[in-house]
Write a protein that holds these residues in place. Structure first.
Motif, PDB file in Angstrom:
ATOM      1  N   ARG A 147      44.356  29.441  28.464  1.00  0.00           N
ATOM      2  CA  ARG A 147      44.110  29.404  30.173  1.00  0.00           C
ATOM      3  C   ARG A 147      43.078  28.503  30.618  1.00  0.00           C
ATOM      4  O   ARG A 147      42.951  27.912  31.451  1.00  0.00           O
ATOM      5  CB  ARG A 147      44.271  30.574  30.814  1.00  0.00           C
ATOM      6  CG  ARG A 147      45.406  31.403  30.821  1.00  0.00           C
ATOM      7  CD  ARG A 147      45.663  32.300  31.893  1.00  0.00           C
ATOM      8  NE  ARG A 147      45.907  31.647  33.112  1.00  0.00           N
ATOM      9  CZ  ARG A 147      46.228  32.305  34.231  1.00  0.00           C
ATOM     10  NH1 ARG A 147      46.282  33.652  34.295  1.00  0.00           N
ATOM     11  NH2 ARG A 147      46.783  31.680  35.234  1.00  0.00           N
ATOM     12  N   TRP A 181      49.959  25.884  31.130  1.00  0.00           N
ATOM     13  CA  TRP A 181      51.107  26.487  31.651  1.00  0.00           C
ATOM     14  C   TRP A 181      51.830  27.521  30.876  1.00  0.00           C
ATOM     15  O   TRP A 181      51.964  28.440  31.830  1.00  0.00           O
ATOM     16  CB  TRP A 181      52.242  25.154  32.058  1.00  0.00           C
ATOM     17  CG  TRP A 181      51.564  24.252  32.535  1.00  0.00           C
ATOM     18  CD1 TRP A 181      50.888  24.271  33.744  1.00  0.00           C
ATOM     19  CD2 TRP A 181      51.862  22.744  32.698  1.00  0.00           C
ATOM     20  NE1 TRP A 181      50.435  23.106  34.499  1.00  0.00           N
ATOM     21  CE2 TRP A 181      51.189  22.114  33.642  1.00  0.00           C
ATOM     22  CE3 TRP A 181      52.678  21.856  31.694  1.00  0.00           C
ATOM     23  CZ2 TRP A 181      51.150  20.514  33.904  1.00  0.00           C
ATOM     24  CZ3 TRP A 181      52.724  20.698  31.734  1.00  0.00           C
ATOM     25  CH2 TRP A 181      52.073  19.870  32.988  1.00  0.00           C
ATOM     26  N   ILE A 182      51.861  27.665  29.623  1.00  0.00           N
ATOM     27  CA  ILE A 182      52.813  28.446  29.016  1.00  0.00           C
ATOM     28  C   ILE A 182      51.732  30.195  29.262  1.00  0.00           C
ATOM     29  O   ILE A 182      52.261  30.960  29.303  1.00  0.00           O
ATOM     30  CB  ILE A 182      52.512  28.113  27.475  1.00  0.00           C
ATOM     31  CG1 ILE A 182      53.606  27.140  27.362  1.00  0.00           C
ATOM     32  CG2 ILE A 182      53.187  29.531  26.724  1.00  0.00           C
ATOM     33  CD1 ILE A 182      53.479  26.398  25.822  1.00  0.00           C
ATOM     34  N   PHE A 191      52.215  31.236  32.854  1.00  0.00           N
ATOM     35  CA  PHE A 191      53.599  31.675  32.944  1.00  0.00           C
ATOM     36  C   PHE A 191      53.849  33.176  32.398  1.00  0.00           C
ATOM     37  O   PHE A 191      54.276  33.930  33.013  1.00  0.00           O
ATOM     38  CB  PHE A 191      54.573  30.717  32.250  1.00  0.00           C
ATOM     39  CG  PHE A 191      55.910  30.961  32.463  1.00  0.00           C
ATOM     40  CD1 PHE A 191      56.736  30.905  33.940  1.00  0.00           C
ATOM     41  CD2 PHE A 191      56.857  31.547  31.388  1.00  0.00           C
ATOM     42  CE1 PHE A 191      57.936  31.162  34.002  1.00  0.00           C
ATOM     43  CE2 PHE A 191      58.147  31.680  31.675  1.00  0.00           C
ATOM     44  CZ  PHE A 191      58.739  31.591  33.151  1.00  0.00           C
ATOM     45  N   TYR A 192      53.153  33.284  31.340  1.00  0.00           N
ATOM     46  CA  TYR A 192      53.320  34.467  30.449  1.00  0.00           C
ATOM     47  C   TYR A 192      52.543  35.605  31.216  1.00  0.00           C
ATOM     48  O   TYR A 192      53.235  36.738  31.607  1.00  0.00           O
ATOM     49  CB  TYR A 192      52.862  34.322  28.960  1.00  0.00           C
ATOM     50  CG  TYR A 192      52.267  35.821  28.449  1.00  0.00           C
ATOM     51  CD1 TYR A 192      53.040  36.608  28.305  1.00  0.00           C
ATOM     52  CD2 TYR A 192      51.037  35.458  27.964  1.00  0.00           C
ATOM     53  CE1 TYR A 192      52.513  37.691  27.749  1.00  0.00           C
ATOM     54  CE2 TYR A 192      50.732  36.798  27.272  1.00  0.00           C
ATOM     55  CZ  TYR A 192      51.348  37.717  27.018  1.00  0.00           C
ATOM     56  OH  TYR A 192      50.685  38.887  26.604  1.00  0.00           O
ATOM     57  N   TRP A 234      52.238  35.673  34.399  1.00  0.00           N
ATOM     58  CA  TRP A 234      52.723  35.761  35.813  1.00  0.00           C
ATOM     59  C   TRP A 234      53.658  36.629  35.593  1.00  0.00           C
ATOM     60  O   TRP A 234      53.992  37.765  36.361  1.00  0.00           O
ATOM     61  CB  TRP A 234      53.055  34.420  36.094  1.00  0.00           C
ATOM     62  CG  TRP A 234      53.920  34.339  37.435  1.00  0.00           C
ATOM     63  CD1 TRP A 234      53.261  34.629  38.543  1.00  0.00           C
ATOM     64  CD2 TRP A 234      55.330  34.104  37.564  1.00  0.00           C
ATOM     65  NE1 TRP A 234      54.588  34.591  39.887  1.00  0.00           N
ATOM     66  CE2 TRP A 234      55.562  34.204  38.903  1.00  0.00           C
ATOM     67  CE3 TRP A 234      56.091  33.659  36.653  1.00  0.00           C
ATOM     68  CZ2 TRP A 234      56.953  33.804  39.579  1.00  0.00           C
ATOM     69  CZ3 TRP A 234      57.411  32.992  37.223  1.00  0.00           C
ATOM     70  CH2 TRP A 234      57.755  33.062  38.609  1.00  0.00           C
ATOM     71  N   ILE A 235      54.657  36.483  34.403  1.00  0.00           N
ATOM     72  CA  ILE A 235      55.942  37.185  34.182  1.00  0.00           C
ATOM     73  C   ILE A 235      55.483  38.799  33.941  1.00  0.00           C
ATOM     74  O   ILE A 235      56.089  39.636  34.609  1.00  0.00           O
ATOM     75  CB  ILE A 235      56.789  36.757  33.031  1.00  0.00           C
ATOM     76  CG1 ILE A 235      57.410  35.308  33.435  1.00  0.00           C
ATOM     77  CG2 ILE A 235      57.765  37.617  32.612  1.00  0.00           C
ATOM     78  CD1 ILE A 235      58.386  35.327  34.502  1.00  0.00           C
TER      79      ILE A 235
END
Ligand SMILES: Nc1ncnc2c1ncn2[C@@H]1O[C@H](COP(=O)(O)OP(=O)(O)OP(=O)(O)O)[C@@H](O)[C@H]1O
Ligand SMILES: [Mg+2]
Lengths: 226, 250
Positions: A51, A60-61, A64-65, A67-68
């Motif tokens: 990050r 982004w990856i 995203f992780y 966030w989920i």
């Protein structure tokens, strides 16, 4: 109140259940916690670095992780891993499924702690490291991470203790850990109150012992702080 | 030792350095003075690439770099140039989790890959030179500001830099501690170290500088030996600045 006979029966159940509960605590709850936390910390560190990285796809990856995982209930995640994945041909045993679920959770929450700790290290520390010719990696490893570690021990310890308690969710995916043993005893004795209180006391015991070690680690790391 | 040609630095719309030409001879001490916000720190940080110049040429100890906007520097060039310089910061920026000795050993071990023994020998010699050998095992928070800054100087020296850069090394210090740091700097200057010093200590400039550079609004207004610049400033802006400073330590 309870009659003498009832009290006697309860005491008997409690003492009979004590060793099986403690045994599962030591043989399952604690290993599940330690393994998930250790793997989770590695994942958290990698995620924090991703990050903070200047490489956009990594950002982004990682984002995203996080966030989920943070946006969905842990219980639902465990169900997806254990009950959901078999329908696409991925069958995982209860214990490893729990380890995967908890590791993903620890990784996401703690990556934010580590990221904040790294970002809270004064800019002057990076500059001092660069000024003696260090690369980004060297500065991170030798200067920034040791200081960030000190800052992140209290919040990481909190998350560790939460995990001790959260492992009780593994009972829902059939892992025979401490809480599930309490459930099984309840099913045969119909004494939920005392058995669940007994399980609660054991969780309290484990988290208190672990808090004590947390305090010791903090004091050790405090030696260079005014 | 250092040559700057038409050096510019922009922060987005803010044009901070507007065409700096400067040369610093080996073994000399150059003091940079100027009002707050004039770009002194930025100039110094451009010399070891903590800031990347937007335009112009920097030559330092045989490394030559041309800057054009939008062009990325190679990491190896940056590291190679930084290894020729040492920097001393206003707020010391010692590594708080390391003792004084470890602070001075760190770069030698991590960057220069010297053996622990060699690094320690050298670090102890340097701490001795700045008068802190007995404090070698103390952590920064156990040291006074003046002592921390002297460790900072030893840490910079440990990398055998060709040039030492100082950004207001004494302005965070209590007045009674300023002297001990300036004394160490004066000794380095006398030993023939090449130094570039941003400071408001005019007594130090008079005493130790070979050259004083006055900068205002991102340009060099005037430069010369301290005697000339302080006694016979040629430019009105220099005169005004020195007059305003008059109250303090000149
Ligand atoms: N990283 C940055 N981003 C944006 N603006 C900056 C940055 N660094 C410096 N500046 C601006 O550049 C100008 C020059 O700053 P600099 O720190 O070089 O001045 P200075 O001469 O060292 O001042 P002082 O005597 O107060 O230390 C200031 O207007 C400052 O706000
Ligand atoms: Mg400044």
């Amino acid at each position: 109140m309870f009659t003498d006979e009832r009290s006697q029966r309860i005491l008997e159940i409690m003492s009979n259940a004590f060793w099986p509960l403690l045994k599962e605590g030591i043989e399952t709850t604690i290993p599940l916690t330690l393994i998930s936390f250790a793997l989770g910390l590695v994942l958290a560190m990698l995620t924090a670095l991703a990050r903070l990285s200047s490489i956009k796809p990594l950002n982004w990856i990682a984002g995203f992780y996080v966030w989920i995982i943070r946006g969905t209930p842990l219980l639902v995640q465990l169900f997806i891993i254990f009950y959901g994945l078999p329908s696409i041909g991925v069958t995982i045993d209860p214990f490893p499924a729990a380890v995967i679920g908890f590791t993903l959770s620890v990784g996401a929450y703690n990556s934010e702690i580590i990221r904040a700790a790294i970002q809270s290290t004064p800019k002057g520390q990076w500059e001092a490291a660069y000024s003696i010719g260090m690369t980004y990696r060297q500065a991170l490893r030798r200067v920034i991470i040791p200081q960030a570690t000190r800052v992140s021990i209290p919040p990481l310890s909190n998350s560790f203790i939460s995990l001790v308690k959260d492992t009780s969710l593994a009972a829902t995916i059939t892992v025979t850990e401490m809480f599930r043993v309490a459930q099984q005893w309840t099913a045969t004795t119909y004494e939920p109150l005392v058995l669940y209180i007994e399980a609660a006391v054991l969780y309290l015991f484990f988290s208190t012992v672990l808090s004590y070690f947390q305090g010791r680690i903090e004091r050790r790391l405090d030696r260079y702080v005014a | 030792m250092i040559q700057l040609h038409n050096l510019h630095k922009r922060f987005h719309d803010l044009h901070v350095l507007r065409g700096i030409d400067l040369s610093v001879e080996e073994g000399t001490t150059t003091v940079i003075i100027g009002p707050s916000g004039s770009g002194k720190t930025t100039l110094l940080r451009c010399l070891n690439l903590l800031e990347v110049p937007s335009e112009g040429t920097l030559e330092l100890a045989g490394h030559r770099l041309d800057f054009r906007s939008g062009q990325k520097l190679r990491q190896t060039d940056v590291i190679a140039l930084r290894q020729q310089t040492g920097m001393v910061f206003q707020s010391y920026n010692l590594f708080p989790h390391m003792t004084a000795l470890q602070n001075v050993m760190e770069g030698q071990i991590t960057v220069q890959k010297r053996s622990k023994d060699a690094a320690q020998d050298k670090a102890l010699k340097l701490l001795d030179k700045v008068g802190l050998r007995e404090r070698a095992d103390m952590y920064p928070h156990q040291l006074s500001g003046g002592q921390q800054q002297r460790v900072g100087i030893a840490r910079a020296m440990a990398m055998d830099p060709k040039v030492l850069l100082f950004d207001e090394p004494t302005s965070a210090l209590d007045p009674e501690l300023v002297g001990e740091v300036l004394k160490v700097m004066k000794e380095l200057a006398d030993d023939g170290m090449t130094m570039v010093v941003v400071t408001h200590e005019m007594a130090f400039a008079r005493d130790a500088a070979d050259r004083v550079v006055f900068i205002d609004q991102g340009v060099i207004v005037e430069q010369g030996p301290p005697g000339d610049l302080f006694e016979r400033p040629q430019q009105e802006r220099t005169r005004q600045f020195l007059n305003r400073l008059g109250g303090r330590s000149v």
